[in-house]
Design a protein around this motif. Structure first.
Motif, PDB file in Angstrom:
ATOM      1  N   LYS A  43       0.834  -1.208   0.000  1.00 40.58           N
ATOM      2  CA  LYS A  43       0.000   0.000   0.000  1.00 40.58           C
ATOM      3  C   LYS A  43       0.871   1.263   0.000  1.00 40.58           C
ATOM      4  CE  LYS A  43      -4.152  -1.872   0.248  1.00 40.58           C
ATOM      5  NZ  LYS A  43      -5.147  -1.700  -0.852  1.00 40.58           N
ATOM      6  N   LEU A  44       1.964   1.223   0.764  1.00 40.82           N
ATOM      7  CA  LEU A  44       2.872   2.369   0.788  1.00 40.82           C
ATOM      8  C   LEU A  44       3.492   2.602  -0.589  1.00 40.82           C
ATOM      9  CD1 LEU A  44       4.899   2.183   4.138  1.00 40.82           C
ATOM     10  CD2 LEU A  44       3.453   4.064   3.343  1.00 40.82           C
ATOM     11  N   ILE A  45       3.881   1.518  -1.262  1.00 44.29           N
ATOM     12  CA  ILE A  45       4.443   1.655  -2.607  1.00 44.29           C
ATOM     13  C   ILE A  45       3.423   2.292  -3.544  1.00 44.29           C
ATOM     14  CG2 ILE A  45       5.255   0.365  -4.626  1.00 44.29           C
ATOM     15  CD1 ILE A  45       6.490  -1.652  -2.665  1.00 44.29           C
ATOM     16  N   GLY A  46       2.175   1.802  -3.464  1.00 42.16           N
ATOM     17  CA  GLY A  46       1.125   2.392  -4.281  1.00 42.16           C
ATOM     18  C   GLY A  46       0.914   3.859  -3.957  1.00 42.16           C
ATOM     19  N   LEU A  47       0.948   4.205  -2.674  1.00 43.79           N
ATOM     20  CA  LEU A  47       0.732   5.595  -2.261  1.00 43.79           C
ATOM     21  C   LEU A  47       1.812   6.504  -2.827  1.00 43.79           C
ATOM     22  CD1 LEU A  47      -0.636   7.789  -0.524  1.00 43.79           C
ATOM     23  CD2 LEU A  47       0.823   7.031   1.385  1.00 43.79           C
ATOM     24  N   PHE A  48       3.083   6.124  -2.652  1.00 39.88           N
ATOM     25  CA  PHE A  48       4.167   6.993  -3.127  1.00 39.88           C
ATOM     26  C   PHE A  48       4.235   7.024  -4.648  1.00 39.88           C
ATOM     27  CE2 PHE A  48       5.899   6.270   1.224  1.00 39.88           C
ATOM     28  CZ  PHE A  48       5.974   7.609   1.596  1.00 39.88           C
ATOM     29  N   THR A  49       3.891   5.932  -5.318  1.00 42.51           N
ATOM     30  CA  THR A  49       3.857   5.951  -6.784  1.00 42.51           C
ATOM     31  C   THR A  49       2.823   6.953  -7.281  1.00 42.51           C
ATOM     32  OG1 THR A  49       4.507   3.617  -6.867  1.00 42.51           O
ATOM     33  CG2 THR A  49       3.575   4.559  -8.861  1.00 42.51           C
ATOM     34  N   ASN A  50       1.644   6.920  -6.679  1.00 40.18           N
ATOM     35  CA  ASN A  50       0.604   7.867  -7.077  1.00 40.18           C
ATOM     36  C   ASN A  50       0.991   9.305  -6.756  1.00 40.18           C
ATOM     37  OD1 ASN A  50      -2.035   6.508  -8.109  1.00 40.18           O
ATOM     38  ND2 ASN A  50      -1.325   5.157  -6.465  1.00 40.18           N
ATOM     39  N   LEU A  51       1.613   9.530  -5.613  1.00 44.30           N
ATOM     40  CA  LEU A  51       2.005  10.896  -5.237  1.00 44.30           C
ATOM     41  C   LEU A  51       3.106  11.421  -6.153  1.00 44.30           C
ATOM     42  CD1 LEU A  51       2.064  10.685  -1.324  1.00 44.30           C
ATOM     43  CD2 LEU A  51       0.404  11.890  -2.757  1.00 44.30           C
ATOM     44  N   PHE A  52       4.113  10.617  -6.410  1.00 48.44           N
ATOM     45  CA  PHE A  52       5.252  11.085  -7.198  1.00 48.44           C
ATOM     46  C   PHE A  52       4.907  11.277  -8.673  1.00 48.44           C
ATOM     47  CE2 PHE A  52       8.119   9.475  -3.747  1.00 48.44           C
ATOM     48  CZ  PHE A  52       8.856  10.638  -3.578  1.00 48.44           C
ATOM     49  N   PHE A  53       4.154  10.337  -9.258  1.00 46.37           N
ATOM     50  CA  PHE A  53       3.959  10.360 -10.703  1.00 46.37           C
ATOM     51  C   PHE A  53       2.611  10.914 -11.145  1.00 46.37           C
ATOM     52  CE2 PHE A  53       7.384   7.305 -10.237  1.00 46.37           C
ATOM     53  CZ  PHE A  53       8.232   7.649 -11.282  1.00 46.37           C
ATOM     54  N   PHE A  54       1.606  10.853 -10.266  1.00 49.21           N
ATOM     55  CA  PHE A  54       0.268  11.286 -10.695  1.00 49.21           C
ATOM     56  C   PHE A  54      -0.339  12.345  -9.787  1.00 49.21           C
ATOM     57  CE2 PHE A  54       0.974   6.867 -12.011  1.00 49.21           C
ATOM     58  CZ  PHE A  54       0.854   6.988 -13.383  1.00 49.21           C
ATOM     59  N   GLN A  55       0.396  12.738  -8.722  1.00 48.76           N
ATOM     60  CA  GLN A  55      -0.024  13.797  -7.812  1.00 48.76           C
ATOM     61  C   GLN A  55      -1.451  13.568  -7.299  1.00 48.76           C
ATOM     62  OE1 GLN A  55       1.298  14.940 -11.167  1.00 48.76           O
ATOM     63  NE2 GLN A  55       3.108  14.228 -10.050  1.00 48.76           N
ATOM     64  N   ARG A  56      -1.708  12.362  -6.861  1.00 49.80           N
ATOM     65  CA  ARG A  56      -3.008  12.029  -6.303  1.00 49.80           C
ATOM     66  C   ARG A  56      -2.816  11.120  -5.097  1.00 49.80           C
ATOM     67  NH1 ARG A  56      -4.417   8.366 -11.593  1.00 49.80           N
ATOM     68  NH2 ARG A  56      -3.219   6.501 -11.003  1.00 49.80           N
ATOM     69  N   PHE A  57      -3.805  11.072  -4.237  1.00 54.00           N
ATOM     70  CA  PHE A  57      -3.726  10.283  -3.019  1.00 54.00           C
ATOM     71  C   PHE A  57      -4.479   8.976  -3.245  1.00 54.00           C
ATOM     72  CE2 PHE A  57      -4.682   8.901   1.252  1.00 54.00           C
ATOM     73  CZ  PHE A  57      -3.522   9.216   1.948  1.00 54.00           C
ATOM     74  N   SER A  58      -3.718   7.896  -3.430  1.00 51.06           N
ATOM     75  CA  SER A  58      -4.306   6.586  -3.657  1.00 51.06           C
ATOM     76  C   SER A  58      -3.267   5.529  -3.292  1.00 51.06           C
ATOM     77  CB  SER A  58      -4.738   6.410  -5.113  1.00 51.06           C
ATOM     78  OG  SER A  58      -5.141   5.072  -5.370  1.00 51.06           O
ATOM     79  N   THR A  59      -3.733   4.399  -2.793  1.00 43.19           N
ATOM     80  CA  THR A  59      -2.822   3.311  -2.455  1.00 43.19           C
ATOM     81  C   THR A  59      -2.852   2.184  -3.485  1.00 43.19           C
ATOM     82  OG1 THR A  59      -4.522   2.254  -1.087  1.00 43.19           O
ATOM     83  CG2 THR A  59      -2.995   3.777   0.017  1.00 43.19           C
ATOM     84  N   ALA A  60      -3.539   2.376  -4.578  1.00 44.25           N
ATOM     85  CA  ALA A  60      -3.603   1.349  -5.615  1.00 44.25           C
ATOM     86  C   ALA A  60      -2.253   1.215  -6.312  1.00 44.25           C
ATOM     87  CB  ALA A  60      -4.685   1.697  -6.640  1.00 44.25           C
ATOM     88  N   LEU A  61      -1.826  -0.041  -6.576  1.00 43.63           N
ATOM     89  CA  LEU A  61      -0.575  -0.258  -7.288  1.00 43.63           C
ATOM     90  C   LEU A  61      -0.759   0.089  -8.763  1.00 43.63           C
ATOM     91  CD1 LEU A  61       0.804  -3.621  -5.817  1.00 43.63           C
ATOM     92  CD2 LEU A  61       1.814  -1.355  -5.601  1.00 43.63           C
TER      93      LEU A  61
END
Length: 601
Positions: A43-61
């Motif tokens: 979930k953390l990986i999904g969260l940081f991926t979304n924040l870094f690349f898509f600027q959104r708050f989500s835990t989806a991979l």
């Protein structure tokens, strides 16, 4: 009357005791906890991926490849790497690396004790690294994090170092089991890489922890397989098996190149005139450039691995993934950032198999990608059975067992012959701790006291004359001085022992006091050995008592004395084993007739 110190358990096939039940119960609890730790990290990986690349708050991979940052994507891995550098310097340096060498170090060096900070910082740093585009997998950090939680729980209880090791490895195996739905491969990885033994006392708890994590995964992440594949033939002809040989050798060669590349970059970073906390940022720059060239090489890449196994990726993309992923993974891992190795190896192995599929026999979509994935795991990690079973559990394609066995074994053999250490053990060795990955039965386990004991020794009676005592102290030039003298009765039943020093003192006292002096010098409760005991038991008894010489007595027949065994005899047993390893001989000889009547045997 006689003591058997150091190994009170009766002889048997195994040395495991009921204590394993307690450790197993603790392992099951750790397995369930590790499953939730694995979920949290994903979930953390999904969260940081979304924040870094898509600027959104989500835990989806999600895959970073779908970003819309354009060339600014170069900056993202650098930012993530800078954060990790600061966390490593001011938090804990142990978060650097891909997790498994750190777990090995904790076992070998720190008595299986893991700093609580590592249990918190390792998953966060790994999630930031992968979420910012790092070409890593989650499994290495999960193995280290699960192991850290297992070690922390163990440290709250009164346990031995070996029990802490078992619980650490139980957490590590459970984390991998929950991540990949691969409980059997997780246990094999623990045995081949982390436990440094193959005993029920550790295997049972680790297996139960892995099973508990796999069962918990069913409720929190769903069932496997992680990568479904189209059905493959149950058997291929000679051409297909020959292709597996080629795939195994090529995977072994790629494994060797990747290992050398990682440590080439690590050595190169070490030569830079800057602090190591800045190295990950340079690695992040290389990742960013690679992300511009091939966005699919960023992140965990589970979607790419699945596409490789389905055979739906174009050749050009396969080539780019193989080249770009290899470079950015080697460079960033060598820079000391945080991330795992299994998923990248699967992706690169799949790409290699996709290229091989152009020339090797057609055995179905994704066949060679699957074979090469297992082979590169076996070659790079030096864990062949893990490589075979891991791929089977990822796909549930049991028909791949034979081709995987051939390819993985050859890849493993290639790297064993051409590389001294693996990518997982080289870092440990560079810190001055060499470890052996070969498990074998100790010769002391299969040699017995009766095979090495001395039978032609001097024995004394309680009524021995002064002259007999003096004669006993004479040194045999062939055997040297006898250090321990058994005291026996008329039937050679052991009554006690006297040491050479004590006997010398008796003789020095003179003939008039010899009889009474000998009686006082006798130790009537000696620690003994039995002729049917393995030398391993006797070694443990020597270590426990601090004694190096034991009288050997029969278990039955009234403790009848049969010989002496000493530490030198155990060394002689080792020498016999070395001779068996080195001596070459031809057992059967056949005469070969040559022209002109000559014979060669």
């Amino acid at each position: 009357m006689y003591k058997l110190e150091g190994d009170p358990s009766p002889l048997g096939d195994f040395t495991t005791r009921p204590r394993v039940i307690t450790i197993s119960v603790m392992s099951i609890v750790i397995g369930i906890i590790s499953a939730y730790v694995a979920l949290a990290l994903l979930k953390l990986i999904g969260l940081f991926t979304n924040l870094f690349f898509f600027q959104r708050f989500s835990t989806a991979l999600v895959s970073p490849a779908g970003h819309h940052l354009g060339p600014f994507v170069i900056v993202v891995p650098i930012i993530g790497a800078l954060i990790i550098g600061f966390m490593a310097r001011y938090g804990s340096e142990r978060i650097r690396g891909h997790g498994i060498p750190e777990a090995i170090e904790a076992i070998l060096i720190n008595g299986s004790r893991v700093d609580p900070k590592v249990a918190i910082l390792k998953p966060i740093s790994s999630a930031i690294s992968i979420g910012s585009g790092g070409p890593f997998g989650a499994e290495g950090p999960i193995i280290m994090t699960g192991g850290a939680f297992g070690s922390l729980i163990a440290q709250f209880f009164h346990l031995t170092a070996s029990e802490r090791k078992t619980l650490l490895v139980a957490g590590a195996a459970a984390g991998m089991s929950a991540t990949f739905a691969a409980p059997v491969a997780s246990v094999l990885l623990a045995v081949e890489l982390l436990l440094f033994e193959w005993k029920p006392r550790s295997m049972i708890p680790v297996a139960l922890a892995s099973a508990a994590a796999a069962a918990a995964r069913r409720y929190i992440m769903g069932m496997g397989p992680l990568f479904p594949v189209p059905p493959h033939p149950a058997f291929m002809g000679p051409g297909g098996l020959a292709g597996c040989v080629v795939a195994g050798i090529l995977a072994g060669a790629l494994s060797g190149l990747l290992t050398l590349a990682v440590y080439f970059f690590e050595d190169s970073f070490a030569k830079l005139p800057i602090h190591w906390m800045w190295w990950p940022a340079i690695g992040g720059l290389i990742i960013g450039i690679g992300g511009v060239i091939c966005p699919q090489a960023l992140g965990v890449g589970y979607d790419i691995i699945g596409a490789e196994l389905q055979g739906t990726i174009a050749l050009k993309l396969i080539l780019m993934i193989l080249v770009v992923k290899s470079i950015i993974w080697s460079a960033s891992l060598g820079s000391g950032t945080s991330g795992g190795v299994l998923a990248p190896l699967l992706m690169m192995g799949g790409a290699l198999g996709g290229i091989e599929a152009l020339v090797l026999p057609n055995e179905g979509a994704g066949f060679w990608a699957l074979v090469s994935m297992g082979a590169i795991l076996g070659g790079t990690m030096r864990s062949p059975f893990t490589g075979v079973i891991f791929v089977l559990e990822l796909t549930h394609d049991v028909n791949m067992l034979l081709p995987l066995l051939v390819a993985v074994t050859l890849a493993h053999g290639f790297t064993v012959l051409f590389l001294r250490r693996s990518i997982l053990t080289e870092k440990v060795a560079r810190r001055g701790f060499h470890l052996s990955r070969e498990y074998a039965v100790d010769p002391l386990e299969i040699l017995f006291a009766k095979e090495v004991m001395h039978q032609n020794v001097v024995v004394l009676s309680t009524t021995a004359s002064f002259d007999a005592l003096k004669e006993a102290l004479a040194i045999d030039p062939k055997k040297g001085p006898q250090r321990l003298f058994p005291i026996v009765d008329e039937s050679r039943h052991l009554l006690g022992v006297v040491t050479r020093v004590d006997l010398q003192n008796v003789v020095n006292g003179g003939a008039t006091t010899a009889s009474s002096g000998l009686t006082k010098a006798i130790r009537d409760t000696p620690t003994v050995a039995h002729p049917d005991e393995p030398l391993r038991v006797i070694v443990h008894r020597m270590a426990h008592t601090g004694l190096t010489h034991f009288p050997v007595v029969e278990r039955e027949n009234g403790q009848q004395f049969v010989g002496l065994i000493a530490l030198d005899d155990l060394l002689r047993a080792r020498a016999l084993n070395l001779e068996a390893e080195r001596r070459r001989e031809r057992v059967f000889k056949f005469p070969l007739l040559l022209p002109f009547g000559r014979k060669v045997s």
